[in-house]
Write a protein that holds these residues in place. Structure first.
Motif, PDB file in Angstrom:
ATOM      1  N   TYR A 179      -4.738   4.117  -7.073  1.00  0.00           N
ATOM      2  CA  TYR A 179      -4.192   2.855  -7.581  1.00  0.00           C
ATOM      3  C   TYR A 179      -4.683   2.580  -9.000  1.00  0.00           C
ATOM      4  O   TYR A 179      -3.958   2.005  -9.814  1.00  0.00           O
ATOM      5  CB  TYR A 179      -4.561   1.694  -6.652  1.00  0.00           C
ATOM      6  CG  TYR A 179      -3.927   1.778  -5.269  1.00  0.00           C
ATOM      7  CD1 TYR A 179      -2.735   2.459  -5.046  1.00  0.00           C
ATOM      8  CD2 TYR A 179      -4.527   1.147  -4.172  1.00  0.00           C
ATOM      9  CE1 TYR A 179      -2.161   2.528  -3.775  1.00  0.00           C
ATOM     10  CE2 TYR A 179      -3.959   1.198  -2.907  1.00  0.00           C
ATOM     11  CZ  TYR A 179      -2.780   1.896  -2.712  1.00  0.00           C
ATOM     12  OH  TYR A 179      -2.219   1.959  -1.458  1.00  0.00           O
ATOM     13  N   SER A 188       1.491  -0.205  -6.931  1.00  0.00           N
ATOM     14  CA  SER A 188       0.634   0.680  -6.132  1.00  0.00           C
ATOM     15  C   SER A 188       1.386   1.703  -5.297  1.00  0.00           C
ATOM     16  O   SER A 188       0.850   2.767  -4.997  1.00  0.00           O
ATOM     17  CB  SER A 188      -0.251  -0.174  -5.229  1.00  0.00           C
ATOM     18  OG  SER A 188       0.544  -1.122  -4.541  1.00  0.00           O
ATOM     19  N   LYS A 244      -3.505  -4.109   3.927  1.00  0.00           N
ATOM     20  CA  LYS A 244      -3.409  -3.441   2.612  1.00  0.00           C
ATOM     21  C   LYS A 244      -4.288  -2.203   2.576  1.00  0.00           C
ATOM     22  O   LYS A 244      -3.983  -1.226   1.903  1.00  0.00           O
ATOM     23  CB  LYS A 244      -3.868  -4.380   1.489  1.00  0.00           C
ATOM     24  CG  LYS A 244      -3.212  -5.715   1.466  1.00  0.00           C
ATOM     25  CD  LYS A 244      -1.765  -5.643   1.070  1.00  0.00           C
ATOM     26  CE  LYS A 244      -1.102  -6.969   1.405  1.00  0.00           C
ATOM     27  NZ  LYS A 244      -1.003  -7.200   2.865  1.00  0.00           N
ATOM     28  N   PRO A 285       0.857  -1.191   0.000  1.00  0.00           N
ATOM     29  CA  PRO A 285       0.000   0.000   0.000  1.00  0.00           C
ATOM     30  C   PRO A 285       0.891   1.238   0.000  1.00  0.00           C
ATOM     31  O   PRO A 285       2.030   1.178   0.475  1.00  0.00           O
ATOM     32  CB  PRO A 285      -0.768  -0.123   1.323  1.00  0.00           C
ATOM     33  CG  PRO A 285       0.066  -1.002   2.190  1.00  0.00           C
ATOM     34  CD  PRO A 285       0.825  -1.919   1.274  1.00  0.00           C
ATOM     35  N   LEU A 338      -3.233  -4.311  -5.991  1.00  0.00           N
ATOM     36  CA  LEU A 338      -1.995  -3.561  -5.880  1.00  0.00           C
ATOM     37  C   LEU A 338      -0.922  -4.042  -6.847  1.00  0.00           C
ATOM     38  O   LEU A 338       0.141  -3.438  -6.920  1.00  0.00           O
ATOM     39  CB  LEU A 338      -1.447  -3.670  -4.448  1.00  0.00           C
ATOM     40  CG  LEU A 338      -2.438  -3.387  -3.316  1.00  0.00           C
ATOM     41  CD1 LEU A 338      -1.746  -3.537  -1.962  1.00  0.00           C
ATOM     42  CD2 LEU A 338      -3.027  -2.002  -3.427  1.00  0.00           C
TER      43      LEU A 338
END
Lengths: 434, 434
Positions: B336, B411, B276, B79, B364
């Motif tokens: 994202y 991501s 995440k 993340p 991601l």
């Protein structure tokens, strides 16, 4: 470690209102019967069938819902949460929160935050005479998690583990999950008896002791027994778990060193928790493991939970490193020592001839022995009906029924509450023991 | 769920500098050989002998030390921690810290803080179409803990559990700890294949799927397969674990409902994590368990860890209840999604003829397939030497070797970094695939 039981009490496990005197006996945490192979088909439960281990996991000796009932004398194993330095804690939380940085938001080290492990290692050096490397300290969410990891890493089905009898049910229950044989060893006022000799057989793998303050009888294990236990571990190639849940609160006598401090052969896993020393909902505890087990424990933590949440580890590491922890312990040791004194005086005044209370040297609770033929579960139930919480010694039974007695917590109550509680208990005991 | 692997990469597991091309293969999380009785005497390790399970716990597929190396393109399952709303989080932490009260400092409910469980149940109703009671939500410290609890509660030695092949090694490894047979089922671009029919045998107990976003191939399981899987669970009296680690980040197509939302027969355990969606060191995750398993899970949590630390549960429950969570997800989904678009365009510009990248709809990471005869481990190592992190698909192998490919995380990197990284990767692949 033990303050769960007051919740059992609060939830009516120990203080049934209508003839539920056998409730506790029925729900006593059964030691697993140690089958040769833990694969007995379990009965369906709803639609899902639980595994052999699952059936035992589903029968926790701990209550799963928080006790909603207010705190009453003499709920056991209660730190006085009103005496916790919330203002200091808040400042440290604020400081850590402000400093939040993306670098601290990713995955951390499985064994815990370095600064906390270092702070604990430093603290243990002077408080317990334990000399260990930072790497040996494993940060966990609770002592239960520590016991569970030890059991899973070290016990195969059919192995044997020695526990104290009477002793802490949370330990024997978790050991039983592995299918190991849980063997209760007799306890006297000096902890687990090592004479006659502890059993040396090839299946011995583990021993669990509360050497500094036996739970529940309160004894301190003398040096001869400590050495005998260590020799046993060497002879069996076994490991000892030393569960130290409240020895920081030793009011009288010389400060003790941990059993771990005598460990020359990497035999002892020392376990500490902040539940009694700080507060339970913090959920931080630790193990000090032998060098040879560091990698195995770190890997096991990583696989089963990755690591403990970082934020509270940061706050606690500052709390220890900046001296607040030692100061808090000093303060609480004095406070609990005064309360122990008041409790003992009140018992002398009100409970003469009803119960005998050995001198209280350590911890949050007293053990009160009842007349030989009393049924401590019935007495606890009767006291519960009078608004007094007491935990029967029989609750701690592994196999052998202990002498009848009560575990009474004095630590969370001020002098007036203690005196009033003991007086009320005297009246109730007068009635029920006559 | 998976961001551990980038740490493996960072620690050199995937990017050995000198001919360590087989390192990963050697340390691939072996699926336990499912012995009839898990009691094989293990070799001594230092002085202490580990149990059968202990040997497997000591071989975690996760790194036990945090990656110290800086974040590099294209570390997977990252993340973007710089985009986390730290100011709001800090305010909420401050508010919760100020309100600290002795009542909140004792033991809490084993299954977690009511307000958090309620907030999660509310969120799941609209985001996943899951209708559940607050009581069914179990708060845990991590998805790994959830998998471990499911395995211990439901699997006996010799039982069978279906997993995706290729699939998440953290799941198969934990299932193998019980001595159960871990059976890899083929996966295509629509998740686990249910045709030909899934095996219906008396030992089937559990299936593990990432239905919303298959890890690692990225497929979304269509309704027919979902229904086939549910029918299989009914036929076998088995349970399905639906691991939803990042489906909130679906950029394209209609929003999905969870497999759990189709569950009429209490067959599905839904698992979510905040690692995440928020950040990994928070360490909060949850299960939604069938009614018939609520008590068993709560008891198992109580016995093995008591409950998760309270403070961060409080903060998170406010974060969700006050709308910050939904807002953060919307923001990150856009971010994202943009990065996925940039990544795909860059791949078209620089990786034509080298790899094929199926459209990215969720999550991601992207999956990039290499030419058929490439060795993805070698390619990942070569890229690692060029400063580019890539995780080989073979890392996810359970039994069958998957098509060669790379999992690439886009991501955590801005557009410029993505474009530069893809260009560099193109040059490196040109050299190594020729």
């Amino acid at each position: 470690m033990l303050s769960v039981y007051e919740q059992l009490a609060a939830e009516g496990y120990l203080a049934g209102t209508t003839g539920s005197g056998t409730t506790v006996a029925c729900t006593l945490p059964a030691v697993a019967p140690a089958p040769e192979q833990p694969a007995t088909a379990a009965e369906p439960r709803g639609q899902q069938r639980l595994s052999w281990q699952g059936e035992r996991l589903a029968a926790s000796p701990f209550p799963v819902f928080e006790a909603a009932t207010p705190l009453r004398t003499f709920r056991a194993n209660q730190p006085d949460l009103h005496a916790f330095p919330v203002a200091i804690w808040h400042k440290l939380q604020l400081r850590c929160s402000k400093a939040t940085d993306p670098k601290a938001m990713g995955y951390g080290e499985a064994a815990g935050l370095r600064s906390l492990r270092q702070a604990i290692a430093d603290h243990l050096r002077y408080s317990q005479r334990i000399v260990c490397r930072t790497e040996q300290v494993m940060i966990l969410g609770s002592a239960q998690q520590g016991l569970d990891l030890c059991a899973r890493l070290l016990l195969d089905p059919g192995d044997s583990v020695l526990v104290e009898d009477p002793g802490y049910p949370g330990a024997s229950h978790v050991f039983g999950l592995t299918g190991a044989k849980v063997i209760g060893m007799p306890v006297d006022h000096y902890g687990m008896k090592t004479e006659p000799a502890l059993p040396v057989t090839p299946d011995m793998r583990l021993a669990y002791v509360t050497a500094a303050h036996q739970s529940p009888l309160g004894g301190v294990m003398p040096i001869e027994r400590r050495l005998a236990l260590l020799a046993w571990a060497e002879a069996c190639n076994a490991t000892i778990i030393e569960d130290d849940y409240d020895s920081e609160y030793r009011f009288k006598g010389t400060p003790l060193s941990a059993l771990k401090s005598l460990d020359q052969g990497e035999r002892v896993i020392y376990m500490g928790t902040f539940s009694k020393l700080l507060y339970p909902s913090l959920r931080l505890a630790y193990l000090v493991v032998p060098d040879g087990l560091v990698d195995a424990f770190a890997s096991a933590i990583s696989l089963t939970c990755r690591h403990v949440s970082r934020f509270q580890q940061e706050v606690l590491s500052l709390f220890i490193a900046e001296g607040h922890f030692a100061r808090h312990l000093r303060h609480m040791r004095l406070l609990y020592g005064e309360r122990a004194e008041i409790f003992q005086q009140a018992c002398q005044a009100h409970l003469q001839g009803l119960v005998s209370v050995p001198p209280i040297t350590t911890g949050l609770d007293a053990t009160a022995f009842l007349p030989e033929r009393a049924n401590d579960l019935e007495v606890a139930n009767l006291l519960g009906n009078q608004g007094i919480e007491a935990r029967p010694l029989s609750f701690y039974r592994v196999k052998q029924m202990p002498a009848p007695g009560l575990v009474l917590g004095f630590s969370a109550f001020d002098g007036d509450a203690i005196r009033a509680g003991v007086a009320a208990m005297g009246q109730a005991l007068e009635r029920c023991l006559k």
